[in-house]
Design a protein around this motif. Structure first.
Motif, PDB file in Angstrom:
ATOM      1  N   ARG A 118       0.823  -1.209   0.000  1.00 23.07           N
ATOM      2  CA  ARG A 118       0.000   0.000   0.000  1.00 23.07           C
ATOM      3  C   ARG A 118       0.861   1.264   0.000  1.00 23.07           C
ATOM      4  NH1 ARG A 118      -5.318  -0.710   2.033  1.00 23.07           N
ATOM      5  NH2 ARG A 118      -5.083   0.970   3.521  1.00 23.07           N
ATOM      6  N   ARG A 119       1.978   1.215   0.735  1.00 25.52           N
ATOM      7  CA  ARG A 119       2.849   2.376   0.790  1.00 25.52           C
ATOM      8  C   ARG A 119       3.397   2.710  -0.601  1.00 25.52           C
ATOM      9  NH1 ARG A 119       8.235   2.598   0.970  1.00 25.52           N
ATOM     10  NH2 ARG A 119       9.197   4.515   1.736  1.00 25.52           N
TER      11      ARG A 119
ATOM     12  N   GLU B 157       1.734  12.169 -10.043  1.00 22.69           N
ATOM     13  CA  GLU B 157       1.041  13.459 -10.049  1.00 22.69           C
ATOM     14  C   GLU B 157       2.036  14.624 -10.042  1.00 22.69           C
ATOM     15  OE1 GLU B 157      -3.094  12.065  -7.837  1.00 22.69           O
ATOM     16  OE2 GLU B 157      -1.490  12.898  -6.626  1.00 22.69           O
ATOM     17  N   ALA B 158       3.163  14.429  -9.374  1.00 23.41           N
ATOM     18  CA  ALA B 158       4.156  15.499  -9.302  1.00 23.41           C
ATOM     19  C   ALA B 158       4.713  15.823 -10.694  1.00 23.41           C
ATOM     20  CB  ALA B 158       5.286  15.114  -8.357  1.00 23.41           C
TER      21      ALA B 158
ATOM     22  N   LYS C  48       1.670   6.974  -6.814  1.00 20.68           N
ATOM     23  CA  LYS C  48       0.603   7.893  -7.216  1.00 20.68           C
ATOM     24  C   LYS C  48       1.048   9.345  -7.039  1.00 20.68           C
ATOM     25  CE  LYS C  48      -4.329   8.736  -6.515  1.00 20.68           C
ATOM     26  NZ  LYS C  48      -4.429  10.090  -5.967  1.00 20.68           N
ATOM     27  N   VAL C  49       1.609   9.675  -5.884  1.00 19.93           N
ATOM     28  CA  VAL C  49       1.976  11.087  -5.672  1.00 19.93           C
ATOM     29  C   VAL C  49       3.143  11.506  -6.564  1.00 19.93           C
ATOM     30  CG1 VAL C  49       0.970  11.303  -3.371  1.00 19.93           C
ATOM     31  CG2 VAL C  49       3.350  10.590  -3.579  1.00 19.93           C
TER      32      VAL C  49
ATOM     33  N   VAL D 281       4.726  20.576  -6.200  1.00 19.11           N
ATOM     34  CA  VAL D 281       4.005  19.530  -6.908  1.00 19.11           C
ATOM     35  C   VAL D 281       3.858  18.272  -6.068  1.00 19.11           C
ATOM     36  CG1 VAL D 281       4.472  20.344  -9.252  1.00 19.11           C
ATOM     37  CG2 VAL D 281       6.150  18.909  -8.098  1.00 19.11           C
ATOM     38  N   LEU D 282       4.562  18.213  -4.949  1.00 19.20           N
ATOM     39  CA  LEU D 282       4.351  17.122  -3.992  1.00 19.20           C
ATOM     40  C   LEU D 282       4.505  17.716  -2.600  1.00 19.20           C
ATOM     41  CD1 LEU D 282       5.670  13.496  -4.005  1.00 19.20           C
ATOM     42  CD2 LEU D 282       6.133  14.902  -2.032  1.00 19.20           C
ATOM     43  N   LEU D 283       3.579  17.351  -1.724  1.00 16.79           N
ATOM     44  CA  LEU D 283       3.687  17.811  -0.337  1.00 16.79           C
ATOM     45  C   LEU D 283       2.996  16.802   0.555  1.00 16.79           C
ATOM     46  CD1 LEU D 283       4.541  20.009   1.679  1.00 16.79           C
ATOM     47  CD2 LEU D 283       2.379  21.156   1.242  1.00 16.79           C
ATOM     48  N   GLN D 284       3.744  16.262   1.484  1.00 11.94           N
ATOM     49  CA  GLN D 284       3.172  15.326   2.438  1.00 11.94           C
ATOM     50  C   GLN D 284       3.741  15.671   3.803  1.00 11.94           C
ATOM     51  OE1 GLN D 284       4.497  11.653   0.269  1.00 11.94           O
ATOM     52  NE2 GLN D 284       2.352  11.136   0.434  1.00 11.94           N
TER      53      GLN D 284
ATOM     54  N   ALA E 228       3.067  15.185 -13.583  1.00 13.34           N
ATOM     55  CA  ALA E 228       2.013  15.347 -14.584  1.00 13.34           C
ATOM     56  C   ALA E 228       1.959  16.768 -15.147  1.00 13.34           C
ATOM     57  CB  ALA E 228       0.666  14.951 -13.993  1.00 13.34           C
TER      58      ALA E 228
ATOM     59  N   VAL F 151       2.191   1.902  -3.488  1.00 14.81           N
ATOM     60  CA  VAL F 151       1.116   2.349  -4.388  1.00 14.81           C
ATOM     61  C   VAL F 151       0.866   3.837  -4.186  1.00 14.81           C
ATOM     62  CG1 VAL F 151      -1.364   2.190  -4.858  1.00 14.81           C
ATOM     63  CG2 VAL F 151      -0.022   0.104  -4.573  1.00 14.81           C
ATOM     64  N   GLU F 152       0.837   4.261  -2.920  1.00 16.18           N
ATOM     65  CA  GLU F 152       0.609   5.684  -2.635  1.00 16.18           C
ATOM     66  C   GLU F 152       1.760   6.538  -3.167  1.00 16.18           C
ATOM     67  OE1 GLU F 152       0.458   6.882   1.491  1.00 16.18           O
ATOM     68  OE2 GLU F 152       0.605   8.964   0.835  1.00 16.18           O
TER      69      GLU F 152
END
Lengths: 258, 288
Positions: free
Chosen positions: B99-100, B110-111, B106-107, B202-205, B113, B102-103
């Motif tokens: 799961r980690r 998106e960063a 995804k991010v 473009v990425l922030l967590q 894209a 996969v996440e």
């Protein structure tokens, strides 16, 4: 969340309404939809809640079981969060194994609860290294009308708050309420062109360029964040979003408590 | 500089002098090495060593998107697969996506894209593969930084490189670029990725516990660090693609000397008036 098509006419309407300061459902830009929380809706679960955020409808059940701790945290209970985007909730949801968006959603909800230390997991140890309580947070989306991140988080928090640990049935003394100590509130903001809208509805979410979820605690401190979608934010926008999230979080927090 | 009052007594991730376990100060990066073009078959590739992280990135495409129902008639898909090798962590990781990852995939997708000129390649897919060979916290930042160089190495048109870095909090102090121990025992981690030329995030967590002020400190550390990493990325590309005069001469021998006489110069003035050397000499003599 969904890839279905939104007409240009609708995009234009949604954008121009927001630009004028009054969104298509009459809300201000920093105003979340009406939140309705119903605690304890499923008797077979150890804790449960049904949350309606506008028309987005989510039911969350907590199941508790006895299991093994992780080797690196031998004295703490275990938290596990899953989301099912069932086909009932939207024409764009399909049956089958969880797709990346469901996995991201579950992990972001999990992160908010875990990092805010909402549940004191140290109190869920039965025998160090051997037996601890395992909390399963199962999020079932019933009706998808935008912003599942917040609706699911509120559902999970509300359900945890009603959870009774079934110790008696396991021969481990009396039942006791789950040690809930903090109240994280997740607030999601969508960016539509130059506008930032809190708690996006379905149409707003479908045309959003970027999304930022900020989970704050009762002190206004940041406990989790997740940026999503293909667009970007400036650093200034991020700061504005955090400030709004703190404000909205303060307003919503009381309605999550049973 | 920073308050160091609430450091846990038993574990000092940062001491009274503001020095961390690995000897760094709060605003120091771990050593970073970036190489572009390290794989033969991939259209573009890069290798990044970042502290104890060893990460490879490969790019294929733009190529036909699979499965075909994912094809976008208007633009290319940007699809990233972040994967950790089973031997990359101390306890063996079960192979395949969890799961980690996969996440993270995804991010990272998106960063990129909004940075790739996706509309130039309708119905195709730009596939980014990130393999973590050795992990020491900050693998998504290292992977993204490598992928960015690999995209450039593949010649995929982009608005800019994307550069990534994380900051966090250890022992109550906001610090740049946490390593494994600091990540495990620290209080917060906040990875970000930025388009350096425009400052777009473009990425922030973030996970852990940061006050709003601490978050701003963390972001300022990260933003400053990404400027340095950006320079390293560009340097890696320059080293891959710029040749010295000697190398150029070696690859293509000097042109043979001309055998024919140069044609007579036109006397017609086209742009700049041509100098009449004879007249110039006459002038000088006349003036002497």
């Amino acid at each position: 969340m969904s890839d279905d098509i939104l007409s240009d006419l609708m995009r234009d309407y949604v954008y121009r309404s927001a630009k004028a300061g009054r969104r298509t459902d009459g809300r201000a830009l920093d105003e979340p939809r009406k939140l309705a929380v119903e605690h304890g809706v499923v008797k077979t679960a150890e804790g449960s809640a049904r949350v309606k955020l506008g028309n987005t409808d989510v039911i969350v059940g907590i199941k508790m079981s006895v299991g093994q701790p992780y080797p690196d945290t031998p004295n703490t209970g275990v938290l596990s969060t899953t989301v099912e985007l069932i086909p009932m909730a939207s024409p764009t949801f399909e049956a089958g194994p969880p797709r990346p968006d469901a996995i991201e959603l579950a992990r972001v909800v999990d992160r908010g609860i875990r990092e805010s230390k909402m549940v004191n997991v140290a109190k869920l140890c039965i025998t160090p290294k051997e037996k601890v309580w395992v909390m399963f947070i199962d999020i079932h989306v019933l009706d998808f009308d935008g912003n599942l991140f917040d609706a699911s988080s509120y559902g999970a928090a509300a359900a945890l708050a009603t959870t009774i640990v079934p110790a008696k049935a396991q021969g481990l003394g009396d039942d006791f309420p789950l040690p809930v100590e903090h109240w994280p509130v997740s607030v999601t903001t969508a960016k539509i062109k130059d506008l930032l809208v809190v708690d996006p509805g379905l149409d707003e979410e479908r045309m959003a360029d970027a999304r930022l979820t900020v989970t704050t605690d009762e002190n206004g401190d940041i406990r989790a964040m997740q940026k999503g979608l293909k667009g970007s934010f400036s650093y200034d926008e991020v700061k504005r979003i955090i400030e709004t999230s703190q404000k909205v979080g303060r307003a919503l927090r009381p309605s999550l408590r049973p | 500089m920073v308050d160091i009052e609430h450091i846990p007594k038993e574990l000092k991730l940062i001491d009274e002098k503001g020095v961390r376990l690995d000897g760094r100060r709060h605003d120091e990066l771990r050593p970073i090495r970036i190489e572009a073009g390290v794989l033969r078959r991939a259209d573009g590739s890069a290798y990044v060593e970042w502290g104890g992280n060893k990460v490879l990135a490969a790019v294929y495409g733009p190529r036909e998107a699979h499965p075909r129902h994912l094809q976008d008639p208007a633009r290319a898909l940007v699809q990233c697969r972040y994967n950790m090798a089973p031997f990359s962590v101390s306890d063996r990781k079960r192979p395949g996506p969890d799961r980690r990852s996969v996440e993270i995939s995804k991010v990272i997708s998106e960063a990129f894209a909004s940075v790739v000129f996706a509309e130039q390649f309708p119905r195709t897919s730009v596939d980014i593969f990130i393999e973590v060979l050795q992990a020491d916290a900050g693998t998504r930042c290292a992977g993204l930084t490598a992928a960015s160089v690999a995209l450039a190495d593949a010649g995929v048109p982009m608005r800019d490189l994307v550069t990534s870095c994380a900051s966090g909090k250890i022992g109550g102090v906001v610090c740049l670029d946490l390593n494994k121990d600091e990540d495990n025992f620290g209080e917060a981690d906040c990875p970000m990725a930025i388009v350096p030329r425009t400052g777009e995030l473009v990425l922030l967590q973030m996970d852990g516990h940061l006050t709003y002020d601490e978050f701003q400190k963390a972001m300022e550390l990260s933003i400053a660090a990404t400027q340095r990493i950006y320079e390293m990325q560009r340097d890696a590309l320059r080293r891959r693609y710029s040749l010295s005069i000697d190398e150029i001469m070696k690859e293509s021998p000097a042109a043979p000397p001309r055998e024919t006489e140069l044609p007579e110069m036109s006397t017609q003035i086209v742009g700049e008036p041509e100098l009449d050397f004879d007249a110039l000499d006459e002038d000088r003599e006349g003036g002497a």
